[in-house]
Design a protein around this motif. Structure first.
Motif, PDB file in Angstrom:
ATOM      1  N   ARG A  46       0.844  -1.193   0.000  1.00 50.69           N
ATOM      2  CA  ARG A  46       0.000   0.000   0.000  1.00 50.69           C
ATOM      3  C   ARG A  46       0.888   1.255   0.000  1.00 50.69           C
ATOM      4  N   LYS A  47       0.336   2.354  -0.511  1.00 51.08           N
ATOM      5  CA  LYS A  47       1.042   3.632  -0.509  1.00 51.08           C
ATOM      6  C   LYS A  47       1.135   4.143   0.924  1.00 51.08           C
ATOM      7  N   ILE A  48       2.319   4.609   1.309  1.00 52.90           N
ATOM      8  CA  ILE A  48       2.495   5.240   2.617  1.00 52.90           C
ATOM      9  C   ILE A  48       2.010   6.678   2.497  1.00 52.90           C
ATOM     10  N   SER A  49       1.083   7.064   3.355  1.00 54.54           N
ATOM     11  CA  SER A  49       0.533   8.421   3.283  1.00 54.54           C
ATOM     12  C   SER A  49       1.586   9.443   3.695  1.00 54.54           C
ATOM     13  N   LYS A  50       1.358  10.687   3.284  1.00 57.99           N
ATOM     14  CA  LYS A  50       2.299  11.765   3.623  1.00 57.99           C
ATOM     15  C   LYS A  50       2.358  11.982   5.123  1.00 57.99           C
ATOM     16  N   THR A  51       1.228  11.821   5.793  1.00 58.42           N
ATOM     17  CA  THR A  51       1.187  11.991   7.246  1.00 58.42           C
ATOM     18  C   THR A  51       2.036  10.940   7.949  1.00 58.42           C
ATOM     19  N   ARG A  52       1.881   9.693   7.550  1.00 56.39           N
ATOM     20  CA  ARG A  52       2.663   8.611   8.168  1.00 56.39           C
ATOM     21  C   ARG A  52       4.148   8.783   7.881  1.00 56.39           C
ATOM     22  N   ARG A  53       4.485   9.169   6.652  1.00 58.70           N
ATOM     23  CA  ARG A  53       5.875   9.399   6.286  1.00 58.70           C
ATOM     24  C   ARG A  53       6.475  10.533   7.118  1.00 58.70           C
TER      25      ARG A  53
END
Length: 61
Positions: A6-13
């Protein structure tokens, strides 16, 4: 090779990267000449470290 499911969201990154920042170096005052120097290093102005001559400085006029 590993492949993300899954794509890692900008918030999680960005949460992961909150601790990856540069810190301000600790500064002190030279005991010999009084100039500001980085802690645990030889003074660039006079060449003293912890009250003793560490580096012989050339006098330029």
């Amino acid at each position: 090779m590993a492949h993300p499911k899954r794509k890692i969201s900008k918030t999680r990154r960005d949460k992961r990267r909150t601790h990856d920042k540069a810190s301000v170096p600790a500064l002190g005052v030279c005991s010999n000449c009084g100039s500001t120097v980085k802690m645990h290093t030889v003074c660039g102005e006079c060449g003293y470290y912890r009250g003793k001559l560490a580096v012989e400085k050339e006098i330029t006029a």
